[in-house]
Scaffold this motif. Structure first.
Motif, PDB file in Angstrom:
ATOM      1  N   ILE A  32      -4.862   2.745  -5.124  1.00 40.04           N
ATOM      2  CA  ILE A  32      -3.851   2.428  -3.629  1.00 40.04           C
ATOM      3  C   ILE A  32      -4.233   0.897  -2.809  1.00 40.04           C
ATOM      4  O   ILE A  32      -3.029   0.298  -2.235  1.00 40.04           O
ATOM      5  CB  ILE A  32      -4.850   3.860  -2.360  1.00 40.04           C
ATOM      6  N   PHE A  33      -5.721   0.534  -2.819  1.00 38.67           N
ATOM      7  CA  PHE A  33      -5.880  -0.256  -1.954  1.00 38.67           C
ATOM      8  C   PHE A  33      -6.172  -1.392  -2.908  1.00 38.67           C
ATOM      9  O   PHE A  33      -6.798  -3.103  -2.328  1.00 38.67           O
ATOM     10  CB  PHE A  33      -7.228  -0.278  -1.061  1.00 38.67           C
TER      11      PHE A  33
ATOM     12  N   ILE B  40       0.733  -1.297   0.239  1.00 42.99           N
ATOM     13  CA  ILE B  40       0.295   0.039  -0.065  1.00 42.99           C
ATOM     14  C   ILE B  40       0.974   1.283  -0.152  1.00 42.99           C
ATOM     15  O   ILE B  40       0.441   1.865  -0.671  1.00 42.99           O
ATOM     16  CB  ILE B  40      -1.585  -0.018   1.283  1.00 42.99           C
ATOM     17  N   ALA B  41       1.567   0.986   0.584  1.00 41.72           N
ATOM     18  CA  ALA B  41       3.040   2.388   1.058  1.00 41.72           C
ATOM     19  C   ALA B  41       3.667   2.750  -0.201  1.00 41.72           C
ATOM     20  O   ALA B  41       3.586   4.352  -0.867  1.00 41.72           O
ATOM     21  CB  ALA B  41       4.008   2.302   1.591  1.00 41.72           C
ATOM     22  N   ASN B  42       4.113   1.948  -1.404  1.00 37.06           N
ATOM     23  CA  ASN B  42       4.308   2.281  -2.692  1.00 37.06           C
ATOM     24  C   ASN B  42       3.384   2.183  -3.722  1.00 37.06           C
ATOM     25  O   ASN B  42       3.141   3.567  -4.875  1.00 37.06           O
ATOM     26  CB  ASN B  42       4.585   0.706  -3.309  1.00 37.06           C
ATOM     27  N   ARG B  43       2.576   1.875  -3.546  1.00 39.98           N
ATOM     28  CA  ARG B  43       1.059   2.393  -4.244  1.00 39.98           C
ATOM     29  C   ARG B  43       0.932   3.333  -4.257  1.00 39.98           C
ATOM     30  O   ARG B  43       0.359   4.833  -4.622  1.00 39.98           O
ATOM     31  CB  ARG B  43      -0.308   1.749  -4.540  1.00 39.98           C
TER      32      ARG B  43
ATOM     33  N   LYS C 153     -12.340  -1.513   2.768  1.00 39.05           N
ATOM     34  CA  LYS C 153     -10.999  -2.489   3.015  1.00 39.05           C
ATOM     35  C   LYS C 153     -10.873  -2.472   4.339  1.00 39.05           C
ATOM     36  O   LYS C 153     -11.347  -1.858   5.014  1.00 39.05           O
ATOM     37  CB  LYS C 153      -9.662  -0.853   2.681  1.00 39.05           C
ATOM     38  N   PRO C 154      -9.947  -2.965   4.622  1.00 45.10           N
ATOM     39  CA  PRO C 154      -9.671  -3.901   6.398  1.00 45.10           C
ATOM     40  C   PRO C 154      -8.993  -1.932   7.063  1.00 45.10           C
ATOM     41  O   PRO C 154      -8.810  -1.600   6.804  1.00 45.10           O
ATOM     42  CB  PRO C 154      -9.382  -4.904   6.111  1.00 45.10           C
ATOM     43  N   ASN C 155      -9.423  -2.321   8.050  1.00 49.90           N
ATOM     44  CA  ASN C 155      -8.361  -2.006   8.722  1.00 49.90           C
ATOM     45  C   ASN C 155      -7.547  -1.588   8.981  1.00 49.90           C
ATOM     46  O   ASN C 155      -6.697  -0.893   8.705  1.00 49.90           O
ATOM     47  CB  ASN C 155      -9.015  -2.065  10.885  1.00 49.90           C
ATOM     48  N   GLN C 156      -7.053  -2.961   8.438  1.00 51.16           N
ATOM     49  CA  GLN C 156      -5.374  -2.803   9.004  1.00 51.16           C
ATOM     50  C   GLN C 156      -5.081  -2.087   7.125  1.00 51.16           C
ATOM     51  O   GLN C 156      -3.691  -1.392   7.251  1.00 51.16           O
ATOM     52  CB  GLN C 156      -5.010  -4.735   8.531  1.00 51.16           C
ATOM     53  N   ALA C 157      -5.203  -2.312   6.848  1.00 54.49           N
ATOM     54  CA  ALA C 157      -5.252  -1.502   5.147  1.00 54.49           C
ATOM     55  C   ALA C 157      -5.020   0.205   5.416  1.00 54.49           C
ATOM     56  O   ALA C 157      -4.058   0.864   5.019  1.00 54.49           O
ATOM     57  CB  ALA C 157      -5.562  -1.978   3.429  1.00 54.49           C
TER      58      ALA C 157
END
Ligand SMILES: *Cc1c(COP(=O)(O)O)cnc(C)c1O
Length: 234
Positions: free
Chosen positions: A223-224, A4-7, A38-42
């Motif tokens: 992003i996700f 996710i950081a890359n995107r 999208k989940p909390n973790q994302a």
């Protein structure tokens, strides 16, 4: 595998490239990360990578995430989905922004229900710019009357306009819709100087939106990743 950081980084690069191409300062354009489904973790991952503004479409899902992620400092939550009047109370109590205000009744309820100990709710008027079949958003000629109503409501702060133009392969149609939004935005800004937000542009049309003056692009998939269940599901 892309994280996710890359995107997120590449979404910011896209914004920067489009801005420079359009002769604009990239810092004028904010990125709203659309985290619906999208989940909390994302969301935590995106926050760890520096993202602070998140958009949600569904009321129950949104308020659950806001509660679960209240430890993330500086996080800002935008409601961007259709809003029914029986759901305005929890939205007024938990979100920072509502971008999908499209009638006076919703605005008035949000105003009454915004708790006194919170900052005024930041709102955008959603305009139905090209998709006649969509039930969300009002017609361009209805924007100024609704803006007048909102400007009288002390617990709301009118920030600008939001639109979701109909998907099209035609660049000309895309440009036409975005240019109409830009004109409306300038009219609104002239009358209400605090207006600073033209929310348009999604994963597929960021470049054109920025060329036409967008100040906030709303990006989810890029992003996700692809969503697991359809956007129409509540
Ligand atoms: C889902 C959604 C987005 C993000 O769409 P992507 O194609 O995933 O980038 C942006 N704006 C609104 C209003 C949405 O509902």
């Amino acid at each position: 595998m892309l994280t996710i950081a890359n995107r997120l980084k590449s979404a910011l690069d896209t914004i920067q490239d489009s801005a420079l191409k359009a002769g604009r300062n990239p810092q004028e354009i904010l990125l709203l990360a659309v985290s619906k489904t999208k989940p909390n973790q994302a969301i935590r991952e995106a926050w760890n990578a520096g993202q602070r503004m998140f958009g949600e479409n569904y009321v129950q899902e949104g308020i659950q995430k806001i509660a679960d992620l209240s430890d993330l400092e500086g996080i800002q939550w935008h409601m961007i989905g259709p809003l029914q009047s029986n759901k305005t109370k929890v939205v007024a109590e938990h979100f920072d922004w509502v971008q999908s205000v499209d009638r006076a009744k919703i605005a008035e309820r949000l105003n009454e229900q915004r708790p006194e100990d919170l900052a005024p709710l930041q709102v955008c008027i959603q305009v139905n710019i090209s998709d006649e079949d969509s039930k969300s958003g009002l017609l361009p000629e209805e924007v100024m009357p609704l803006a007048e109503t909102i400007s009288q409501l002390p617990r709301l702060n009118l920030r600008g306009l939001m639109a979701i133009p109909a998907a099209t392969e035609s660049e000309q149609e895309q440009r036409f819709a975005f240019t109409q939004m830009q004109d409306l935005y300038h009219q609104l800004k002239q009358k209400y100087p605090q207006v600073d937000t033209l929310s348009m542009g999604m994963s597929g049309d960021v470049d054109m939106a920025i060329a036409c003056g967008s100040t906030m692009v709303r990006i989810g998939t890029a992003i996700f990743g692809a969503r697991d269940y359809p956007a129409s599901q509540g």
